[in-house]
Design an enzyme around this catalytic site. Structure first.
Site, short mmCIF file in Angstrom:
data_model
loop_
_atom_site.label_atom_id
_atom_site.label_comp_id
_atom_site.label_asym_id
_atom_site.label_seq_id
_atom_site.Cartn_x
_atom_site.Cartn_y
_atom_site.Cartn_z
CE1 TYR A 288 -0.89 -13.51 0.05
CE2 TYR A 288 0.85 -14.05 1.61
CZ TYR A 288 -0.48 -13.84 1.33
OH TYR A 288 -1.42 -13.94 2.36
CB CYS A 392 5.09 -3.14 0.52
SG CYS A 392 3.49 -3.96 0.33
#
Length: 434
Positions: A288, A392
């Protein structure tokens, strides 16, 4: 004890609730008639009047705060008047759900959420301190005392009449606003307040590290037969700066929104890597990878001999990553869904490739939903020396840590960062090794 009107049927009732805890997702916990009730715009230690809004779940209900009867000592005037509890819930701007809480206490609540998620979902007992953005970096301009002025990117939704603003929390109702206190001065000054954008879907206001601001109008999608088609926008290259390094990306592309976040995560990832386990010539991976921020962090720490492959599903971001990583001869950028890339690699790697992968460091920076079992299983099958996980979402992190633990990977270091002041979001960087 909670009190309400005589009708106890649920939805629409006004009730008095005592708030006892914080939950994941920017909501807080009360109990009513033996049932958990999740409610925003409050905090532990308060007594509030709330309205039940959702009774469809067997195990919990949802409510909205109508007024505060007894305030906690940590309550402050909301940093954004448009989101204040003094406004009706349908007219409270979303995106600043912790703005009524003193900044130090916001971080304490975020700490509790992380600790609880680790204990419940990963069976890990670990305390953590939530650090301010940039706190560990010398020469960084400190944050504001109330946690305002940090957003370098803001998306504002457009209503049917062309007015714009954020959605109200948990709705698609646009709340027109006249200020953006969480944004940097450049973003706030560039927002086109008072204008109308009928027919558009949203507006992005972006300010780069170089001081340039862009207002990007996003057209609403159109229906063509059975398909919903979004207009493709002409790329708008911009440059961001982290330390002495520049990164090229598209203005609409992903970049950390806090003005100090990219530098903070660069330092955190560099610090998290165990040098004794790092092999610059191994088949290191940046999953990612976006435009190569964290791959560059490894390159800057360990030098020009670093070999690393950055994997990202967005082709435009991969193109930028290839340019941003060009100075490392052993760096490459691949456009591919991460799940497909790692599962294919796990299935097809030759003995020589597996040897290089066993010596590898894997940087993992998944979306809010986490990496998920398929990705974690494939990474574990590759058996890298260490994994540095940038998260996150604390619940997604804990869930993936539990999966990694099933493969023998244990949590080493863990740091948390308040990269989203006055919201419930919190970032964490974890290192795992066997």
């Amino acid at each position: 004890m909670p009190r309400n009107h005589e009708d106890r049927s649920g939805r629409g009732d006004d009730v008095e609730l005592e708030i006892t805890n914080v939950a994941h997702g920017g909501v807080f916990v009360a109990r009513f008639d033996g049932r958990v009730v999740f409610v925003p715009d409050t905090m532990p230690g308060e007594r509030i009047r709330a309205r039940i809004t959702d009774t469809t779940h067997d195990r919990f209900w949802r409510a909205e705060t109508v007024s505060v009867i007894e305030a906690a000592p940590e309550r402050q005037p909301h940093v954004w008047a448009a989101a204040s509890v003094e406004r009706p819930p349908s007219r409270r701007a979303g995106g600043a759900e912790f703005g009524h809480i003193r900044l130090d206490h916001q971080r304490e609540l975020k700490r509790r959420v992380i600790v609880d998620a680790l204990e419940r979902m990963a069976k890990i007992e670990r305390d953590v301190t939530v650090e301010a953005a940039g706190a560990a970096i010398a020469g960084i301009e400190p944050e504001t005392p109330d946690g305002s002025g940090w957003r370098t990117r803001v998306r504002l939704q457009v209503a049917q009449d062309g007015s714009f603003g954020p959605f109200a929390a948990r709705s698609h109702h646009v709340v027109e606003v006249e200020d953006l206190p969480l944004a940097t001065e450049r973003v706030a000054d560039s927002a086109p307040f008072g204008q109308r954008f009928a027919g558009s879907e949203s507006i992005d206001v972006v300010a780069t590290a170089g001081g340039t601001a862009h207002v990007l109008v996003n057209d609403a999608p159109v229906k063509r037969g059975r398909r919903i088609v979004r207009q493709r926008h002409r790329p708008m290259p911009v440059r961001e700066v982290v330390g002495d390094r520049e990164f090229q990306l598209d203005a609409r592309g992903f970049w950390q929104v806090h003005r100090l976040a990219a530098a903070t995560l660069t330092e955190a990832v560099q610090s998290a890597v165990d040098e004794a386990l790092f092999d610059p010539r191994a088949a290191n991976l940046d999953l990612y990878g976006g435009v190569g921020l964290l791959a560059a962090a490894l390159g800057d720490r360990f030098g020009s001999t670093v070999r690393i492959t950055s994997v990202e599903g967005d082709e435009a971001a991969t193109d930028h990553a290839a340019e941003n990583l060009a100075e490392w001869i052993g760096a490459s950028a691949v456009t591919e869904r991460v799940e497909r890339f790692v599962t294919t690699l796990a299935a097809d790697a030759s003995p020589a490739e597996r040897s290089r992968l066993r010596a590898a460091t894997v940087i993992l920076d998944p979306p809010r939903s986490g990496a998920g079992r398929a990705v974690v299983d494939a990474i574990a099958d590759l058996s890298p020396a260490q994994v540095v996980y940038v998260a996150c979402d604390p619940v997604a992190l804990a869930r993936d840590l539990a999966t990694f633990a099933g493969h023998g990977y244990q949590l080493g270091s863990l740091r948390a960062f308040d990269l989203f002041p006055n919201t419930h979001h919190v970032e964490a960087v974890a290192m795992l090794a066997r």
